[in-house]
Design an enzyme around this catalytic site. Sequence first.
Site, PDB file in Angstrom:
ATOM      1  NE  ARG A 231      -4.186  -1.703   0.063  1.00 25.18           N
ATOM      2  CZ  ARG A 231      -4.408  -2.474  -0.650  1.00 25.18           C
ATOM      3  NH1 ARG A 231      -3.624  -2.733  -1.241  1.00 25.18           N
ATOM      4  NH2 ARG A 231      -5.544  -3.268  -0.692  1.00 25.18           N
ATOM      5  CD  GLU A 260      -3.378   3.172  -4.982  1.00 18.35           C
ATOM      6  OE1 GLU A 260      -2.241   2.810  -4.869  1.00 18.35           O
ATOM      7  OE2 GLU A 260      -4.382   2.044  -5.130  1.00 18.35           O
ATOM      8  CG  HIS A 278      -3.537  -0.915  -6.836  1.00 19.81           C
ATOM      9  ND1 HIS A 278      -3.965  -0.406  -5.724  1.00 19.81           N
ATOM     10  CD2 HIS A 278      -3.676  -2.309  -6.403  1.00 19.81           C
ATOM     11  CE1 HIS A 278      -4.160  -1.339  -4.767  1.00 19.81           C
ATOM     12  NE2 HIS A 278      -3.978  -2.461  -5.259  1.00 19.81           N
TER      13      HIS A 278
HETATM   14  P1  NAP Z   1      -0.356 -11.514   4.789  1.00 17.94           P
HETATM   15  O1  NAP Z   1      -0.101 -13.019   4.392  1.00 17.94           O
HETATM   16  O2  NAP Z   1      -1.275 -11.166   6.134  1.00 17.94           O
HETATM   17  O3  NAP Z   1       1.013 -10.796   5.209  1.00 17.94           O
HETATM   18  C1  NAP Z   1       1.302  -9.625   5.775  1.00 17.94           C
HETATM   19  C2  NAP Z   1       2.720  -9.781   6.313  1.00 17.94           C
HETATM   20  O4  NAP Z   1       3.073  -8.352   6.827  1.00 17.94           O
HETATM   21  C3  NAP Z   1       2.671 -10.798   7.580  1.00 17.94           C
HETATM   22  O5  NAP Z   1       4.059 -11.566   7.203  1.00 17.94           O
HETATM   23  C4  NAP Z   1       3.009  -9.799   8.562  1.00 17.94           C
HETATM   24  O6  NAP Z   1       3.855 -10.693   9.605  1.00 17.94           O
HETATM   25  C5  NAP Z   1       3.790  -8.474   8.199  1.00 17.94           C
HETATM   26  N1  NAP Z   1       3.063  -7.521   8.844  1.00 17.94           N
HETATM   27  C6  NAP Z   1       2.110  -7.002   8.946  1.00 17.94           C
HETATM   28  N2  NAP Z   1       2.140  -5.920  10.101  1.00 17.94           N
HETATM   29  C7  NAP Z   1       3.364  -5.667  10.092  1.00 17.94           C
HETATM   30  C8  NAP Z   1       4.213  -4.571  10.877  1.00 17.94           C
HETATM   31  N3  NAP Z   1       3.587  -3.899  11.601  1.00 17.94           N
HETATM   32  N4  NAP Z   1       5.298  -4.703  10.641  1.00 17.94           N
HETATM   33  C9  NAP Z   1       6.119  -5.686  10.029  1.00 17.94           C
HETATM   34  N5  NAP Z   1       5.540  -6.470   9.375  1.00 17.94           N
HETATM   35  C10 NAP Z   1       4.116  -6.650   9.450  1.00 17.94           C
HETATM   36  O7  NAP Z   1      -0.865 -10.849   3.626  1.00 17.94           O
HETATM   37  P2  NAP Z   1      -0.676 -11.031   2.061  1.00 17.94           P
HETATM   38  O8  NAP Z   1      -1.876 -11.885   1.590  1.00 17.94           O
HETATM   39  O9  NAP Z   1       0.860 -11.622   2.004  1.00 17.94           O
HETATM   40  O10 NAP Z   1      -0.930  -9.605   1.476  1.00 17.94           O
HETATM   41  C11 NAP Z   1      -0.024  -8.386   2.050  1.00 17.94           C
HETATM   42  C12 NAP Z   1      -0.492  -7.053   1.541  1.00 17.94           C
HETATM   43  O11 NAP Z   1      -0.337  -6.874   0.105  1.00 17.94           O
HETATM   44  C13 NAP Z   1      -1.894  -6.886   1.917  1.00 17.94           C
HETATM   45  O12 NAP Z   1      -2.394  -6.609   2.955  1.00 17.94           O
HETATM   46  C14 NAP Z   1      -2.334  -5.690   0.486  1.00 17.94           C
HETATM   47  O13 NAP Z   1      -2.337  -4.472   1.326  1.00 17.94           O
HETATM   48  C15 NAP Z   1      -1.013  -6.084  -0.205  1.00 17.94           C
HETATM   49  N6  NAP Z   1      -1.644  -6.272  -1.678  1.00 17.94           N
HETATM   50  C16 NAP Z   1      -1.449  -5.545  -2.589  1.00 17.94           C
HETATM   51  C17 NAP Z   1      -2.001  -5.981  -3.987  1.00 17.94           C
HETATM   52  C18 NAP Z   1      -1.688  -5.044  -5.206  1.00 17.94           C
HETATM   53  O14 NAP Z   1      -2.498  -5.188  -6.053  1.00 17.94           O
HETATM   54  N7  NAP Z   1      -0.699  -4.192  -5.222  1.00 17.94           N
HETATM   55  C19 NAP Z   1      -2.621  -7.032  -4.051  1.00 17.94           C
HETATM   56  C20 NAP Z   1      -2.792  -7.996  -3.062  1.00 17.94           C
HETATM   57  C21 NAP Z   1      -2.163  -7.433  -1.560  1.00 17.94           C
HETATM   58  P3  NAP Z   1       3.713 -10.339  11.109  1.00 17.94           P
HETATM   59  O15 NAP Z   1       2.236 -10.470  11.629  1.00 17.94           O
HETATM   60  O16 NAP Z   1       4.617 -11.333  11.875  1.00 17.94           O
HETATM   61  O17 NAP Z   1       4.182  -8.877  11.660  1.00 17.94           O
HETATM   62  C1  8YV Z   2      -7.114  -5.217  -5.633  1.00 14.34           C
HETATM   63  C2  8YV Z   2      -5.563  -5.294  -3.653  1.00 14.34           C
HETATM   64  O1  8YV Z   2      -6.843  -4.521  -6.708  1.00 14.34           O
HETATM   65  O2  8YV Z   2      -5.917  -7.478  -2.756  1.00 14.34           O
HETATM   66  C3  8YV Z   2      -5.703  -6.448  -2.591  1.00 14.34           C
HETATM   67  O3  8YV Z   2      -5.536  -5.943  -1.402  1.00 14.34           O
HETATM   68  O4  8YV Z   2      -5.098  -4.388  -3.630  1.00 14.34           O
HETATM   69  C4  8YV Z   2      -5.813  -5.728  -5.045  1.00 14.34           C
HETATM   70  O5  8YV Z   2      -5.857  -7.085  -5.235  1.00 14.34           O
HETATM   71  C5  8YV Z   2      -8.068  -4.584  -4.870  1.00 14.34           C
HETATM   72  O6  8YV Z   2      -8.352  -5.008  -3.525  1.00 14.34           O
HETATM   73  C6  8YV Z   2      -9.311  -4.229  -5.774  1.00 14.34           C
HETATM   74  O7  8YV Z   2      -9.833  -3.144  -5.072  1.00 14.34           O
END
Ligand code: NAP
Ligand code: 8YV
Length: 312
Positions: A231, A260, A278
């Site tokens: 994010r 964004e 994104h």
């Molecule tokens: P996840 O499995 O919950 O992984 C999140 C990781 O972040 C965990 O390893 C957690 O470990 C760590 N974390 C959380 N809070 C923290 C903190 N304060 N300091 C350090 N580490 C921290 O989630 P995921 O499915 O991998 O997704 C991660 C993130 O990617 C989502 O929350 C979303 O915002 C983003 N995302 C973006 C897109 C995109 O389109 N660009 C798409 C999908 C997801 P600990 O709990 O041990 O700290």
């Molecule tokens: C999506 C994302 O584009 O899963 C997330 O957290 O950032 C993306 O996969 C978004 O959620 C769609 O609004």
Amino acid sequence: MKHRLLQNGPLLPALEKRLAEAFDVQLLPADASVMEFLHTHGAAFTGVVTSGAVGADAALMNALPSLKVISSFGVGFDKIDVQHAKARGIAAGITPDMLNDCVADLAFALILDVARGVSASDRFVRRGRWLTERFPLATKVSGKRIGILGLGRIGQAIARRAAGFDMAVGYHNRSTVAGSLFQYFASPILLAEWCDFLVVVVAGGPATRHLVSREVLDALGPKGFLINVARGTVIDEEALVQALVEKRIAGAGLDVFDAEPQVPEQLFALDNAVLLPHIASGTHETRQAMAELVFDNLMSFYSSGEVRRSAI
Ligand code: NAP
Ligand code: 8YV
């Protein structure tokens, strides 16, 4: 009688169609009539369907006294007030794991692009510069150190891809990942000092706001690259723009931004920044899988009282 769902924000047309067949869905107005709409119809809805981009805040939940379930298209729940939902006993479904591969693939696309100058060299060719100039040498990716800030579901998919590039993997989370052989760093600064590529994939929200600070960027240093697929809020964006302009870091590959779709204009002129709108989960296959889970979370809740994949 069909359960009544309030839709907050646009969704994939195919998902909207499927939802409309199974539920009585109404779209929350996005204009000035929203308060009147909620006052008149709010009590009728037991479910909210939304996306990671739009979410559901406490004010919306408060306007829906019969609300029992939220189903969100996305894994990030920084726009959903999950504490409020929990306190109200509202279930909150998200779409974890469906998008791990595509987000990890895109993180690597950004790594390769910013280090090798893929987008920059494409611009170079299109502008006719190859006729009179040589494109500058770039940075090798294979064999380098990758620091994963957030070794969760997506972070681990990124680490698996890094093995194919013979990269050493380090990470920082609040706690170590049980059974992981990757090197753990106790802070983002220590991780940034160690790695060549700092890949940010932690959860968003207030707890991680500006986790990547000016100090972390300086620890990454003039040969280090920053990749953000988490994010925009996780990075101090002003400090990042300054670091890129002053070349205090080598480059950045960014899929997400603080405000964004607004992107700091200073970045537009920089060849050491790759800027994406994104799109990390944006493939037909992944978005379809996410849509299915949004639907299944609702069906599961209305038949068993529990969503299949919960944010809480
Ligand atoms: P996840 O499995 O919950 O992984 C999140 C990781 O972040 C965990 O390893 C957690 O470990 C760590 N974390 C959380 N809070 C923290 C903190 N304060 N300091 C350090 N580490 C921290 O989630 P995921 O499915 O991998 O997704 C991660 C993130 O990617 C989502 O929350 C979303 O915002 C983003 N995302 C973006 C897109 C995109 O389109 N660009 C798409 C999908 C997801 P600990 O709990 O041990 O700290
Ligand atoms: C999506 C994302 O584009 O899963 C997330 O957290 O950032 C993306 O996969 C978004 O959620 C769609 O609004």
